[in-house]
Design an enzyme around this catalytic site. Structure first.
Site, mmCIF file in Angstrom:
data_model
loop_
_atom_site.group_PDB
_atom_site.id
_atom_site.type_symbol
_atom_site.label_atom_id
_atom_site.label_comp_id
_atom_site.label_asym_id
_atom_site.label_seq_id
_atom_site.Cartn_x
_atom_site.Cartn_y
_atom_site.Cartn_z
ATOM 1 N N SER A 181 -9.656 -1.047 7.224
ATOM 2 C CA SER A 181 -9.126 -0.782 5.882
ATOM 3 C C SER A 181 -8.406 -1.948 5.225
ATOM 4 O O SER A 181 -8.052 -1.871 4.054
ATOM 5 C CB SER A 181 -8.190 0.434 5.921
ATOM 6 O OG SER A 181 -8.922 1.605 6.152
ATOM 7 N N LYS B 270 0.840 -1.200 0.000
ATOM 8 C CA LYS B 270 0.000 0.000 0.000
ATOM 9 C C LYS B 270 0.872 1.246 0.000
ATOM 10 O O LYS B 270 1.922 1.286 0.669
ATOM 11 C CB LYS B 270 -0.907 -0.036 1.232
ATOM 12 C CG LYS B 270 -1.985 1.041 1.297
ATOM 13 C CD LYS B 270 -2.857 0.806 2.514
ATOM 14 C CE LYS B 270 -3.950 1.844 2.671
ATOM 15 N NZ LYS B 270 -4.794 1.584 3.868
ATOM 16 N N SER C 184 -9.459 1.498 3.271
ATOM 17 C CA SER C 184 -8.714 2.335 2.338
ATOM 18 C C SER C 184 -7.705 1.557 1.489
ATOM 19 O O SER C 184 -7.119 2.107 0.561
ATOM 20 C CB SER C 184 -7.981 3.425 3.119
ATOM 21 O OG SER C 184 -7.056 2.855 4.048
#
Length: 476
Positions: A181, A82, A157
């Site tokens: 997330s 990420k 996210s």
């Protein structure tokens, strides 16, 4: 085996073939990069794809194998990171124009561990701006698309990671979980998402984070793969005081063991109070499947969850503090949703913050008591399936609920409490709704008892209604 088919295998299936020399890390990485580029126009799952670096790593891992230096089950395995996790010499944007040119000097500790274990980093994955949201509709780098239905969100996210794992681009992706997330992309994309116990994995190198409850965790295509990745990540980091110096278990020992004799707690309040009927039906079927596997059922009450909304107060205050240096200098470079969500934190009073921490303590105490009598809890991961990218609201319980920007806490209402308690939680696919969108069941365990969590998750995985299903785009 054709290169495209290699990417449909799990880490568990690939690792012995790589160790035996039947599959080359270079061959596997080349296939993964080709698929990443092919699907990027559809998924928009990466911010940066690392062709040269990934192939260089792959050649190093192939040479290591030839010299008898096998690093373990992640050796030669393509993974994604990420883009809010620091990578040395590689742009790390946190999904914002504010940090569009940011290039860290050092790898995050988890990246160092993955590289040491032989994993190949394919690229930095797209996310919600500053990891603040549940959709991964990024205003600067574009929305991430769900591999099952391209007009739906992948969850946030860590949406890029969830999309890549589901589509067979990466074998695992590291996301971050402050309110769900990792687990929300897990349920929306039909993959396994783990938030281990707080303090089990180092946060060092996680950028612009909260001081209270953020976790780095894996998204994978199987429970065993999740255990293998956690094995590489877990442990005390002397340079991160949030980690805890407790022994690291062998997380694979529980995978495949009988579930007979275990007891699950099914909450009678909160978690099933606001949930789409198709989600509830799938989770209730998962509970029945666990009963057939020999798991006893106890209904449990969690009355303090009536005040769970107050837990967000600490997050709001943390947010304004972590963003202060950027908002002062780069306010006009923020997307509006992230800016408005962040600015609200400046109105939190010290008294409100203290009350929120008091409620957090109540809830922690209550879960500690409940988990004395049961081995784990079962809940829906999210109250709904993945909304459409264009949706601002979804209807649930006769009301309209926001799914983007400030006020979108409905989507994460079942996941965010575990960031405040620090308890480990894992989502496993448990079926599909009428639109053929994935649904997930969440298992919550005792502190540092991920072994039991993996045992339960793998036992259920073997009988899940999702077993063997893959999105069509994964075959491209």
């Amino acid at each position: 085996m054709p290169n495209a088919d290699l990417l449909n295998l799990t880490i568990t299936e690939l690792a012995p073939k790589i160790k035996a020399g039947q599959i080359s890390p270079v061959e596997l990485t080349d296939a993964a990069l080709a698929k990443a580029h092919k699907l990027q126009p559809k998924l928009n799952s990466f911010i940066t794809i690392l062709d040269e670096q990934a192939m260089s790593q792959a050649r190093e891992m192939e040479a290591a194998l030839a010299n008898g230096d096998y690093r373990g089950p992640l050796h030669g395995i393509p993974i994604g990171i990420k883009d809010n996790i620091a990578t040395a010499g590689i742009r790390t944007t946190v999904g914002s124009k504010v940090l569009a040119d940011n290039v860290p000097d050092m790898d995050a500790h988890v990246v160092t561990l993955c590289k040491s274990a032989g994993a190949i980093v394919l690229g930095k994955e797209n996310l919600e701006e500053f990891a603040a949201g549940v959709t991964s509709n990024n205003p600067h780098f574009g929305a991430v698309h769900n591999p099952w239905h391209l007009d739906h969100v992948p969850g946030g996210s860590s949406g890029g990671g969830g999309a890549n794992v589901a589509a067979g681009v990466t074998c695992a992706s590291l996301g971050t979980d402050l309110g769900g997330s990792v687990r929300l992309p897990g349920t929306f994309c039909g993959v396994v998402g783990l938030k281990q116990t707080f303090g089990r994995v180092s946060q060092r190198g996680l950028m612009v984070t909260s001081f209270n409850g953020d976790h780095i965790g894996p998204m994978t295509r199987s429970v065993m793969d999740s255990a293998l990745v956690l094995q590489a990540l877990a442990g005390n980091d002397p340079l991160d005081p949030s980690t805890v110096p407790v022994p690291v278990d062998d997380y694979t020992v529980g995978v495949g063991r009988s579930l007979a004799g275990l007891t699950m707690g099914v909450p009678t309040n909160y978690y099933f109070d606001l949930v789409d009927p198709q989600v509830e039906e799938a989770v209730r079927k998962a509970i029945s499947a666990l009963q057939e596997l020999g798991v006893k059922t106890v209904e449990v009450s969690l009355p303090s969850m009536e005040y769970a909304g107050a837990l967000r107060i600490t997050g709001m205050a943390d947010g304004i503090v972590t963003h202060e240096p950027y908002i002062d200098r780069h306010r006009n470079q923020y997307g509006p949703d992230t800016l408005y969500r962040t600015l609200a934190g400046q109105f939190v009073l010290g008294r409100d913050y203290s009350k929120s921490m008091k409620i957090q303590r109540w809830i922690k105490d209550e879960y500690a008591r409940v988990l004395q009598d049961v081995d784990f809890l079962v809940t829906p991961t999210a109250p709904v399936a993945a909304p459409r990218i264009e949706d601002q609201y979804v209807e649930l319980g006769g009301e309209q609920h926001r799914v983007r920007g400030p006020g979108s806490g409905m989507v994460s209402r079942n996941t965010s409490p575990m960031n405040s308690t620090g308890l480990p939680a894992i989502t496993v696919p448990c079926g599909f709704n009428d639109l053929d969108l994935p649904l997930g069941v969440q298992f919550i365990g005792r502190p540092f008892d991920e072994v039991t969590l993996f045992r339960v998750a793998s036992g259920y995985e073997g009988v899940s209604a999702s077993q063997g299903r893959r999105p069509t785009v994964s075959q491209e």
